[in-house]
Design a protein around this motif. Sequence first.
Motif, mmCIF file in Angstrom:
data_model
loop_
_atom_site.group_PDB
_atom_site.id
_atom_site.type_symbol
_atom_site.label_atom_id
_atom_site.label_comp_id
_atom_site.label_asym_id
_atom_site.label_seq_id
_atom_site.Cartn_x
_atom_site.Cartn_y
_atom_site.Cartn_z
ATOM 1 N N ASN A 209 0.994 -1.033 -0.044
ATOM 2 C CA ASN A 209 -0.151 0.040 -0.189
ATOM 3 C C ASN A 209 0.518 0.990 0.259
ATOM 4 O O ASN A 209 1.556 1.642 0.965
ATOM 5 N N PRO A 210 1.176 2.616 -1.023
ATOM 6 C CA PRO A 210 1.922 2.817 -1.176
ATOM 7 C C PRO A 210 1.770 3.757 0.054
ATOM 8 O O PRO A 210 2.007 5.301 0.086
ATOM 9 N N TYR A 211 0.146 4.004 0.336
ATOM 10 C CA TYR A 211 -0.977 5.507 0.957
ATOM 11 C C TYR A 211 -0.285 4.917 2.355
ATOM 12 O O TYR A 211 -0.201 4.014 3.208
ATOM 13 N N GLY A 212 0.629 6.492 3.460
ATOM 14 C CA GLY A 212 1.085 6.565 4.141
ATOM 15 C C GLY A 212 2.570 5.926 4.214
ATOM 16 O O GLY A 212 3.129 6.173 5.842
ATOM 17 N N HIS A 213 3.189 5.813 3.308
ATOM 18 C CA HIS A 213 4.825 4.942 2.908
ATOM 19 C C HIS A 213 5.280 5.935 1.899
ATOM 20 O O HIS A 213 4.239 7.326 1.819
ATOM 21 N N TYR A 214 6.427 5.359 1.942
ATOM 22 C CA TYR A 214 7.109 6.579 0.646
ATOM 23 C C TYR A 214 7.937 5.742 0.021
ATOM 24 O O TYR A 214 7.593 4.230 0.426
ATOM 25 N N MET A 215 8.243 6.612 -1.156
ATOM 26 C CA MET A 215 9.147 5.500 -1.965
ATOM 27 C C MET A 215 10.761 5.285 -1.941
ATOM 28 O O MET A 215 10.898 6.733 -1.406
ATOM 29 N N SER A 216 10.782 4.332 -2.602
ATOM 30 C CA SER A 216 12.081 4.559 -2.438
ATOM 31 C C SER A 216 13.777 4.917 -3.152
ATOM 32 O O SER A 216 12.987 5.753 -3.977
ATOM 33 N N GLY A 217 14.697 5.219 -2.924
ATOM 34 C CA GLY A 217 15.187 5.984 -2.976
ATOM 35 C C GLY A 217 16.348 5.645 -4.646
ATOM 36 O O GLY A 217 16.247 5.836 -5.452
ATOM 37 N N MET A 218 15.963 4.408 -4.814
ATOM 38 C CA MET A 218 16.348 4.287 -6.260
ATOM 39 C C MET A 218 16.069 4.636 -7.431
ATOM 40 O O MET A 218 16.907 4.857 -8.346
ATOM 41 N N GLY A 219 14.533 5.255 -6.893
ATOM 42 C CA GLY A 219 13.865 6.030 -8.300
ATOM 43 C C GLY A 219 12.495 6.297 -8.155
ATOM 44 O O GLY A 219 11.684 5.025 -7.793
ATOM 45 N N TYR A 220 12.297 7.705 -7.738
ATOM 46 C CA TYR A 220 10.725 7.636 -7.382
ATOM 47 C C TYR A 220 10.617 8.972 -8.671
ATOM 48 O O TYR A 220 11.623 9.911 -8.916
ATOM 49 N N LEU A 221 8.871 9.761 -9.115
ATOM 50 C CA LEU A 221 8.718 10.447 -9.954
ATOM 51 C C LEU A 221 7.680 10.788 -9.547
ATOM 52 O O LEU A 221 6.224 10.153 -8.716
ATOM 53 N N ILE A 222 7.685 12.217 -9.876
ATOM 54 C CA ILE A 222 6.279 13.126 -9.945
ATOM 55 C C ILE A 222 5.961 13.570 -10.507
ATOM 56 O O ILE A 222 6.570 13.872 -11.666
ATOM 57 N N SER A 223 4.760 13.981 -10.588
ATOM 58 C CA SER A 223 4.229 15.127 -11.432
ATOM 59 C C SER A 223 4.873 16.320 -11.507
ATOM 60 O O SER A 223 5.214 16.662 -10.779
ATOM 61 N N TRP A 224 4.955 17.346 -12.531
ATOM 62 C CA TRP A 224 5.387 18.466 -12.534
ATOM 63 C C TRP A 224 4.279 19.315 -12.048
ATOM 64 O O TRP A 224 4.980 20.862 -11.117
#
Length: 320
Positions: A209-224
């Motif tokens: 579940n991605p909510y309430g957690h964070y994405m690994s520094g290997m590679g994360y992406l965000i919208s502009w």
Amino acid sequence: MAKSGKGRRFIVSSIIFIAFLCTIASINELRFDHLLRFSRCALQLEDTLPTNASSEEIRVLLGILTLPDNYHRRHFLRLIYATQRVVVGAKVDVKFVFCNLTKEDQKVLIALEIMQYNDIIILNCKENMNNGKSYTYFSSLPDMLKEDPGSSGSSGSSGSSGGTYPPYHYVMKGDDDAYFRLGQLVESLRVLPREDLYYGYTIPCNQMNPYGHYMSGMGYLISWDIVEWLRVSDIPKMHLEGPEDKVFGDWMEKGKKGKNRHNAKWSMYNYPEPPTQCTHELWPDTVAVHLLKTQEKWIRTLKYFNATQDLKPSKLYHMD
């Protein structure tokens, strides 16, 4: 009298027929108007629907955070990304990102790299891993990319966004020990929102579940839109120190950003050896493989994904 009756019936029938024609015309006009409105609506929705109509359909910036002195790693990664197949219906720019240069040899050698490849971003910061480098990367982009004449051209891409807005729909931060498959990355993005998106490999490793957690520094992406928010918000400025990926996740939570989240597990994973909760065997449905710390791991990964499949036969060389 009979003729007179027939005449009246003919007149009445004609009036009814004309009224019927007018009614049909009005209905058709109404339908046409609705069709016109539907067409306009469809055009407005074009950006949210998967289509191969334009080579500029999806614009992605992959910024690989590295160090100025990692010349050999940059040249190696240029080979990796420049030889990946062109992604149809998208433009992916790969850039190498580091902080201010501190040595004379860097100023000469990196200037030559920029002249040749134009794929380097130099941030106004002191080199660091967990003290705001990622923040400086994301928050600097809106000003850097405002019709910068030197922003065109990069590994694995055809150039800059040419003054369009946003310059990129998505911005990604990646490690230089990760292998990104650009085509698979783009395909995974086609069905995702272009606003308020936070994409990556959810940490902890056993969490889906991605909510309430964070994405690994290997590679994360965000919208502009989140990139723009990072530029102006005070939330990240007050919390820069700490593991950069976890800190980034904290910003998303405090700012109530990333309402659209995508856990790319198990298309993103750590190299299978040594096995841990974060590793996965190499498999076709892969966006990124992380922790390629040795040449042997890189070679095994590249062989598995048949990175040399487009090598053309020639009398000038043989691979026996």
